[in-house]
Design an enzyme around this catalytic site. Structure first.
Site, mmCIF file in Angstrom:
data_model
loop_
_atom_site.group_PDB
_atom_site.id
_atom_site.type_symbol
_atom_site.label_atom_id
_atom_site.label_comp_id
_atom_site.label_asym_id
_atom_site.label_seq_id
_atom_site.Cartn_x
_atom_site.Cartn_y
_atom_site.Cartn_z
ATOM 1 N N GLU A 85 0.658 -1.250 0.029
ATOM 2 C CA GLU A 85 0.133 -0.071 0.110
ATOM 3 C C GLU A 85 0.592 1.263 0.161
ATOM 4 O OE1 GLU A 85 -3.652 0.366 2.566
ATOM 5 O OE2 GLU A 85 -3.785 -1.999 2.734
ATOM 6 N N ASP B 209 -2.470 -4.068 3.323
ATOM 7 C CA ASP B 209 -2.543 -4.633 4.783
ATOM 8 C C ASP B 209 -3.453 -5.776 5.053
ATOM 9 O OD1 ASP B 209 -1.078 -2.483 5.337
ATOM 10 O OD2 ASP B 209 -2.414 -1.055 5.627
ATOM 11 N N ASP C 49 -6.328 -6.404 6.431
ATOM 12 C CA ASP C 49 -7.499 -6.255 7.085
ATOM 13 C C ASP C 49 -8.699 -6.174 5.907
ATOM 14 O OD1 ASP C 49 -6.943 -3.746 5.898
ATOM 15 O OD2 ASP C 49 -6.905 -2.640 7.681
ATOM 16 N N GLU D 250 -9.999 -3.768 4.297
ATOM 17 C CA GLU D 250 -9.670 -2.640 3.444
ATOM 18 C C GLU D 250 -8.450 -3.169 2.464
ATOM 19 O OE1 GLU D 250 -11.258 0.167 2.525
ATOM 20 O OE2 GLU D 250 -12.832 -0.525 4.140
ATOM 21 N N TYR E 235 1.082 -4.676 13.123
ATOM 22 C CA TYR E 235 -0.061 -4.008 12.456
ATOM 23 C C TYR E 235 -1.157 -3.263 13.445
ATOM 24 C CZ TYR E 235 -3.438 -2.689 8.893
ATOM 25 O OH TYR E 235 -4.470 -2.144 8.195
ATOM 26 N N ARG F 219 -4.004 -1.720 13.300
ATOM 27 C CA ARG F 219 -5.548 -1.970 13.017
ATOM 28 C C ARG F 219 -5.984 -3.381 13.553
ATOM 29 N NH1 ARG F 219 -4.035 1.582 8.888
ATOM 30 N NH2 ARG F 219 -4.570 3.488 9.181
ATOM 31 N N HIS G 244 -5.406 -11.872 13.427
ATOM 32 C CA HIS G 244 -4.487 -10.941 13.781
ATOM 33 C C HIS G 244 -3.808 -11.023 15.404
ATOM 34 C CE1 HIS G 244 -7.097 -8.156 10.785
ATOM 35 N NE2 HIS G 244 -6.277 -9.041 10.142
#
Length: 852
Positions: free
Chosen positions: A9, A82, A84, A86, A304, A306, A350
């Site tokens: 990203e 990433d 997640d 998104e 990470y 989030r 996660h």
């Protein structure tokens, strides 16, 4: 030529990962989303199971062109955004665009929770395929938000002047803020009195300590949950009676209670708790915290950021336990690892937010970090290490003292000592919040108690009393609002910071110090939401912006990600609720009133001439005829249109038959203030400053004055707020107006100022006027931050209004601290005007380029 294309990203991440993978890999960045729903239309085909229409973003067009060219040269494409929703959606969008250039079977999805060589290599050794359930969850969330925004926002804009939008989660957050404000406004404080005594032993040691009245005849006194307890001392007469009875009364120790309590370590950080702790301990806004955490993640220092899972990788857990045992001793290491249970919807794949290497202690990161990054890394490191340590043991000693003759008055004092610090040894800045607070149970706050025995008499040095009032619940801060959203299941880790920023950008809330205060606009929007909720409930319908409904939608998104339900079926279930909300939210004008207004205006023979203001032309006759056509076509007019039509009738009252005017309760509009045309004439010869942009808004003094002039020419009386703005412009351009001092007196401009300026404002503005080297403007998203233009804007406003808001003054002082090296005698001014300590100035443009 590289055989493999890797797409991440961010550019910063790309550089680091490329070093780990070597020459066979080319690592490029998508720089976020490359495709999205079209910006100027709905982009969702409701009839085709909510099929979305995706287009390349403005930035994405250029990025995709580069990625396509590179993909043609490679055999394999590794999609590494990433880990997640998104990120998964970005990976899928990249796949959809690039699959024409590379065979579909040669696409791989790699995920990792930390940017370290071992984690990256392990991820590439075990590539996977895109998780379409996760993509569907993101797609459903995006379409939900688009439907609410595109279909719900116009309803709000038509009814509330200045309102820009409603949002599926944003409006629920605003609702919580406004409901809290109403609770504060409606709170009725109650007066009560506290009673205590300063006492000491009758033999050494004679150090005095304070005891506080806790019970009267067994009834507890004081307050609990902002309400007075049954035994509370509520009146002056009651207080005087107690004081009279206690005066000369002996105090005797009735009991000494000693117990040991334990306090367990807090779990490692997840997104919400990191934002809350950084706000409380460091004063960082959620958006700033996430920006700093992103840099620490991309630097390879933390995992990470989030996440809503407390899960810790076994290797990291083993390393942390070894570190605790070696650094603090075996007594600080629990027999078994501490495990913390995540919420049901948390992604256990996660991890919690932790340092990638526990051996990298704060201050020895091996790379250059700015102060903010150092502080946040230290907070994360300390929380992680302390989470794998034994509980703290606290020795608490409470002394109970009795007095009185007719009644029994029980006084208490408590002192606590840390018998064994346990996890507090490592928890650093957060240890202060975890330490026992004396007086937690209404006891006197005492740092130290002497050795006391049951039956021992005490000497009274002084009787103490204080009048107090019960206080309402505190306003939300960003941190406490995030906690409330999380507790209610509203929003997810990736959305909290954006929600806070959106409320600020839309001007629905203001920040006073750290408290969130709803603006009148925000309160009006929530009032509409609450009215709509009442209508929906009366029809047994669900409210779109009710907390539990929104939380239920979040749960359904989690179920889509888990593969339990189809996203299209979830949309089919949601969409009728949206349409019902829109239908109930529309406030229409009374048809009978509209008919009567039309009847009144049919008598008008002399219409005011059209007035052109900017691009718009105001024509009463045409407006009347257009509205008649709409009603004839079966359309209902909005409440706001009805109000506008009634005002039009008032303007033409002299041409309306008396009977109709009486029935409509028409009132002749107030005449234009006598001094308004004079003020506009004075400004007509002024040379205005160039229009200036602040965020998405453009401030154009000339255009604004022209607009006011158009309204006056139409016979409209300016509002008090508009007159205030006009007076401000007169003061602002006073140096271009001849004999302005006499005019100021004539127009009584000084008498109209209601805001009293903080005495430090003028000196700080004057100090800043000497700054000659300003930092280059910076961009965050679509907003540009320019110190020079911001200062000029504040100076201009101060010149016109004679004062700045508390928020503006705080921003001005904060900015002054960044330019302390250009302000003579800043240290003296710092104490005199309450300025912050000097800060590191923003880098110049050329310095930034040299580092990158």
């Amino acid at each position: 030529m590289s055989k493999n294309l890797v797409i991440v990203e961010s550019p910063a991440k790309a550089k680091k990962i490329n070093k780990f993978l070597g020459e066979d890999y080319t690592v490029l960045a998508s720089v976020g989303h490359v495709r999205d729903l079209p910006p100027k239309k709905l982009g969702v085909d409701i009839e085709k199971d909510f099929e979305p229409e995706y287009v390349a973003t403005t930035r994405g067009k250029k990025v995709l062109k580069e990625l396509k060219a590179e993909a043609k040269k490679c055999e394999n494409v590794y999609l590494a955004p990433d880990p997640d929703r998104e990120g998964e959606a970005i990976a899928w969008h990249l796949f959809e665009v690039l699959k024409k250039n590379v065979p579909e079977e040669n696409f791989y999805r790699v995920t990792y929770n930390e940017i370290t060589k071992s984690a990256i290599l392990a991820a590439f050794d075990n590539p996977e395929k895109i998780d379409m359930d996760r993509v569907d969850a993101q797609q459903a969330r995006r379409i939900l938000d688009r439907l609410v925004g595109f279909k719900g926002s116009p309803v709000v804009r038509k009814q509330i002047r200045g309102a820009q939008s409603v949002g599926r989660v944003q409006t629920v957050a605003l609702r919580l803020v406004c409901e809290r404000e109403n609770e504060i406004v409606n709170f009725k404080p109650e007066t009560y009195f506290t009673v205590g005594a300063e006492v000491r032993k009758q033999e050494a040691p004679l150090d005095p300590f304070t005891v506080k009245l806790a019970r009267i005849n067994g009834e507890p006194v004081g307050i609990k949950d902002r309400k007075l307890l049954p035994g509370a001392v509520k009146t002056q007469e009651q207080l005087e009676g107690i004081q009279k009875e206690l005066d000369g009364s002996a105090l005797k120790v009735s009991d000494v209670i000693t117990k040991e309590v334990t306090r367990r370590a807090r779990p490692p950080f997840i997104t919400s708790t990191l934002q809350q702790s950084a706000s409380g301990a460091l004063g960082y806004a959620p958006s700033r915290t996430m920006g700093i955490a992103q840099k620490l993640y991309e630097s390879g220092l933390i995992t990470y950021m989030r996440t809503d899972s407390f899960n810790i990788a076994q290797t990291a857990l083993d390393e942390c336990r070894a570190f605790v045992g070696n650094s603090y001793g075996a007594e600080y290491l629990p027999e078994k690892p501490n495990f913390y249970k995540s919420k049901g919807a948390a992604q256990e794949a996660h991890e919690a937010i932790r340092p990638t290497d526990v051996a990298v202690q704060p201050g020895n990161e091996g790379m250059k970090l700015d102060i903010a990054e150092q502080k946040l890394y230290k907070l994360i490191w300390q929380r992680f290490v302390s989470s794998q340590m034994v509980p703290a043991r606290i020795s608490r000693r409470t002394v109970e003292v009795e007095a009185g003759s007719e009644n029994t008055y029980l006084f208490r004092a408590t002192a606590s000592d840390i018998a064994f610090p346990g996890y507090m040894k490592a928890s650093g800045i957060e240890a202060a919040a975890d330490k026992p607070k004396n007086g937690e149970n209404g006891d006197a706050e005492t740092d130290k108690l002497p050795s006391l025995a049951q039956g021992e008499n005490l000497d009274v040095l002084d009787w103490l009393s204080e009048q107090k009032e019960t206080k309402p619940v505190a306003r939300y801060t960003e941190a406490s609002l995030i906690r409330a959203l999380e507790e209610n299941g509203v929003g997810r880790p990736s959305t909290y910071a954006a929600i806070m920023s959106k409320l600020d950008e839309r001007e629905y809330v203001l920040k006073e110090k750290r408290s969130l205060v709803p603006t009148p606009l925000g309160m009006e929007l929530v009032e509409l939401v609450l009215k709509t909720e009442e209508k929906l409930k009366s029809d047994n319908k669900v409210d779109l912006f009710e907390v539990h409904f929104t939380a239920d939608m979040e749960t359904k998104l989690d179920e889509i990600e888990a593969g339990k339900i189809e996203w299209a079926s979830m949309m089919q279930e949601f969409y009728p609720s949206l349409l019902e909300w829109i239908d109930h939210a529309k406030e229409t004008a009374d048809p009978a009133l509209i008919t009567k207004c039309f009847q009144a205006l049919e008598n008008v023979s002399e219409w005011a001439p059209p007035v052109k203001s900017g691009r718009r032309t105001y024509d009463d006759q045409k407006t009347f005829e257009d509205l008649k056509e709409n009603v004839a076509a079966g359309k209902l007019l909005s409440k706001r249109q009805g109000e506008m039509l009634h005002k039009m009738c008032c303007r033409y009252i002299k041409q309306v038959p008396e009977a109709i005017a009486t029935e409509l309760e028409l009132v002749e509009p107030e005449a234009v203030r006598a001094d308004t045309p004079r003020k506009l004439d004075l400004l007509a010869a002024v040379k205005y400053e160039e229009p200036r942009s602040v965020g998405k808004r453009t401030y154009d003094d000339g255009k604004f004055c022209a607009s006011l002039g158009d309204q006056v020419s139409m016979g409209k009386r300016l509002t008090d707020r508009q007159v205030g703005a006009l007076d401000m412009l007169l003061s602002k351009y006073s140096d271009q107006i001849e004999n302005f001092d006499a005019i100021r007196v004539e127009l009584k401009l000084d008498e109209k100022k209601e805001v009293e300026a903080d005495p430090s404002t003028a000196p700080v503005i004057e100090m800043m006027a000497g700054v000659s080297e300003w930092a280059e403007p910076t961009k965050r998203g679509k907003r540009e931050f320019n110190d020079k233009t911001f200062y000029e804007s504040l100076a201009s406003q101060f010149k016109g209004k004679g004062a700045l808001s508390d928020r503006q003054l705080a921003a001005l002082k904060k900015m002054a601290a960044r330019y302390a090296d250009q302000i003579p005698n800043y240290a003296e001014a710092q104490d005199q005007y309450g300025l912050p300590a000097p800060r590191k100035p923003k880098p110049k443009k050329e310095e930034t380029s040299a580092e990158s």
